[in-house]
Write a protein that holds these residues in place. Structure first.
Motif, mmCIF file in Angstrom:
data_model
loop_
_atom_site.group_PDB
_atom_site.id
_atom_site.type_symbol
_atom_site.label_atom_id
_atom_site.label_comp_id
_atom_site.label_asym_id
_atom_site.label_seq_id
_atom_site.Cartn_x
_atom_site.Cartn_y
_atom_site.Cartn_z
ATOM 1 N N GLN A 22 9.988 -3.331 -43.042
ATOM 2 C CA GLN A 22 8.579 -3.226 -43.739
ATOM 3 C C GLN A 22 8.689 -4.653 -44.629
ATOM 4 O O GLN A 22 7.525 -5.197 -44.706
ATOM 5 N N ALA A 23 9.675 -5.169 -45.094
ATOM 6 C CA ALA A 23 9.730 -6.371 -45.766
ATOM 7 C C ALA A 23 9.357 -7.464 -44.716
ATOM 8 O O ALA A 23 8.607 -8.735 -45.060
ATOM 9 N N LEU A 24 9.720 -7.509 -43.565
ATOM 10 C CA LEU A 24 9.209 -8.567 -42.392
ATOM 11 C C LEU A 24 7.991 -8.261 -41.672
ATOM 12 O O LEU A 24 7.449 -9.034 -40.987
ATOM 13 N N GLY A 25 7.342 -6.995 -42.218
ATOM 14 C CA GLY A 25 6.117 -6.772 -41.618
ATOM 15 C C GLY A 25 6.321 -6.208 -39.964
ATOM 16 O O GLY A 25 5.430 -6.677 -39.317
ATOM 17 N N ILE A 26 7.333 -5.580 -39.539
ATOM 18 C CA ILE A 26 7.589 -5.552 -38.098
ATOM 19 C C ILE A 26 8.039 -4.043 -38.108
ATOM 20 O O ILE A 26 8.422 -3.300 -39.027
ATOM 21 N N PRO A 27 7.919 -3.433 -36.940
ATOM 22 C CA PRO A 27 8.390 -1.955 -36.756
ATOM 23 C C PRO A 27 10.216 -1.916 -36.716
ATOM 24 O O PRO A 27 10.533 -3.090 -36.439
ATOM 25 N N TYR A 28 10.524 -0.995 -36.764
ATOM 26 C CA TYR A 28 11.968 -0.740 -36.601
ATOM 27 C C TYR A 28 12.103 0.372 -35.632
ATOM 28 O O TYR A 28 11.219 1.443 -35.525
ATOM 29 N N VAL A 29 13.238 0.241 -34.941
ATOM 30 C CA VAL A 29 13.479 1.196 -33.777
ATOM 31 C C VAL A 29 14.715 2.116 -33.911
ATOM 32 O O VAL A 29 16.101 1.549 -34.394
ATOM 33 N N SER A 30 14.650 3.394 -34.139
ATOM 34 C CA SER A 30 15.674 4.149 -34.288
ATOM 35 C C SER A 30 16.301 4.765 -33.066
ATOM 36 O O SER A 30 15.612 5.776 -32.559
ATOM 37 N N SER A 31 17.263 3.969 -32.595
ATOM 38 C CA SER A 31 17.910 4.360 -31.137
ATOM 39 C C SER A 31 18.443 5.817 -31.255
ATOM 40 O O SER A 31 18.292 6.559 -30.473
ATOM 41 N N GLY A 32 18.864 6.257 -32.361
ATOM 42 C CA GLY A 32 19.396 7.698 -32.454
ATOM 43 C C GLY A 32 18.723 8.843 -32.373
ATOM 44 O O GLY A 32 19.081 9.872 -31.822
ATOM 45 N N LEU A 33 17.467 8.547 -32.758
ATOM 46 C CA LEU A 33 16.541 9.700 -32.371
ATOM 47 C C LEU A 33 16.269 9.941 -30.958
ATOM 48 O O LEU A 33 15.988 10.975 -30.574
ATOM 49 N N LEU A 34 16.513 8.999 -29.998
ATOM 50 C CA LEU A 34 16.481 9.253 -28.693
ATOM 51 C C LEU A 34 17.466 10.104 -28.180
ATOM 52 O O LEU A 34 17.435 11.041 -27.550
ATOM 53 N N ARG A 74 8.693 8.095 -34.951
ATOM 54 C CA ARG A 74 8.327 9.518 -34.485
ATOM 55 C C ARG A 74 8.566 9.553 -33.157
ATOM 56 O O ARG A 74 8.751 8.515 -32.259
ATOM 57 N N VAL A 75 8.996 10.992 -32.594
ATOM 58 C CA VAL A 75 9.337 11.176 -31.311
ATOM 59 C C VAL A 75 8.514 12.155 -30.668
ATOM 60 O O VAL A 75 8.249 13.177 -31.329
ATOM 61 N N TRP A 76 8.029 12.075 -29.610
ATOM 62 C CA TRP A 76 7.034 12.905 -28.977
ATOM 63 C C TRP A 76 7.641 13.414 -27.450
ATOM 64 O O TRP A 76 8.420 12.744 -26.769
ATOM 65 N N GLN A 77 7.316 14.641 -27.184
ATOM 66 C CA GLN A 77 7.730 15.126 -25.975
ATOM 67 C C GLN A 77 6.476 15.806 -25.503
ATOM 68 O O GLN A 77 6.106 16.593 -26.033
ATOM 69 N N ALA A 78 5.874 14.988 -24.501
ATOM 70 C CA ALA A 78 4.430 15.386 -23.762
ATOM 71 C C ALA A 78 3.653 14.923 -25.023
ATOM 72 O O ALA A 78 3.862 13.933 -25.469
ATOM 73 N N GLU A 79 2.880 15.745 -25.603
ATOM 74 C CA GLU A 79 1.922 15.792 -26.717
ATOM 75 C C GLU A 79 2.466 16.397 -27.962
ATOM 76 O O GLU A 79 1.708 16.361 -28.893
ATOM 77 N N GLN A 80 3.439 16.874 -27.928
ATOM 78 C CA GLN A 80 3.864 17.496 -29.159
ATOM 79 C C GLN A 80 4.960 16.650 -29.793
ATOM 80 O O GLN A 80 5.927 16.268 -29.152
ATOM 81 N N GLU A 81 4.955 16.591 -31.094
ATOM 82 C CA GLU A 81 5.681 15.702 -31.898
ATOM 83 C C GLU A 81 6.881 16.471 -32.187
ATOM 84 O O GLU A 81 6.645 17.930 -32.539
ATOM 85 N N ARG A 85 12.394 18.160 -35.793
ATOM 86 C CA ARG A 85 13.607 19.119 -35.378
ATOM 87 C C ARG A 85 14.612 18.559 -34.760
ATOM 88 O O ARG A 85 15.657 19.051 -34.282
ATOM 89 N N LEU A 86 14.812 16.982 -35.305
ATOM 90 C CA LEU A 86 15.916 16.213 -34.786
ATOM 91 C C LEU A 86 17.025 16.022 -35.750
ATOM 92 O O LEU A 86 18.094 15.680 -35.363
#
Length: 206
Positions: A22-34, A74-81, A85-86
């Motif tokens: 947020q401070a850098l104004g860029i996204p962050y990627v949470s590999s653990g969610l995958l 956010r993680v999506w499976q098809a059209e469902q977020e 549940r993670l």
């Protein structure tokens, strides 16, 4: 630009990565969610999590998508977020088994490397394996008791139970949680969240 923030479970990686992003104004990627999504899909399909070929085939047939945002992933499976549940004890218990499979790790890495830069990548081996070329690498650690106290604010279990689970997780994850040789290691135990974020930002802006 890629910033990698690795570390042990419950060391504050997600909160720190979100704050830095947020401070850098860029996204962050949470590999653990995958990895958590892979665990959820395997459990819901009734698969043995140790059965890597069947698990990977199921993931290929039911693809998930990570949506990296500075405010949270956010993680999506098809059209469902499926993000909400993670985070559960059931997923906590299974995710190390899933993450230990080289084929599943390759599946996660493939998705991460396809994301457009810049971003902050959070996980366990972002700086060592996935983005070894990243110019800014950090590794967060803290004692198991401090990590358990933090996680107890999110989970109904008591602190000793959480601490024991974290120590088991550390042992299972041992092959993935070594810091990159060129990473700056930060013990977050005596630091506030803002102090960790500001320390990383100062290093990046150096």
């Amino acid at each position: 630009m890629i910033v990698t923030i690795d570390g042990v479970a419950a060391s504050g990686k997600s909160s720190v990565s979100g704050g830095v992003a947020q401070a850098l104004g860029i996204p962050y990627v949470s590999s653990g969610l995958l990895y958590r999504a892979a665990t959820l899909l395997g459990l819901e399909a009734g698969l043995e999590l140790q059965d890597a070929p069947r698990l990977l085939a199921h993931l290929r047939a039911h693809p998930v998508r990570l949506e990296p945002l500075a405010a949270g992933n956010r993680v999506w499976q098809a059209e469902q977020e499926i993000t909400d549940r993670l985070h559960s004890t059931r997923i906590d218990r299974g995710v190390s088994v899933v993450a230990a499979h080289p084929a599943v790790r390759a599946w996660v890495d493939e998705q991460l490397r396809a994301l457009p830069e810049p971003f902050v990548a959070e996980g366990r081996d972002m700086g060592t394996n996935v983005f070894p070329h990243a110019p800014h690498k950090f590794y967060l650690t803290a004692s198991a008791r401090i990590r358990a106290e933090r996680r107890s604010q999110e989970r109904p279990e008591n602190i000793p139970e959480i601490e024991a689970a974290l120590l088991r997780r550390d042992e299972l994850d041992r092959g993935q949680i070594a810091p990159a040789p060129d990473a700056r290691v930060l013990d977050t135990g005596p630091m506030t969240l803002d102090q960790v974020i500001q320390t990383i930002l100062a290093d990046i802006r150096g």
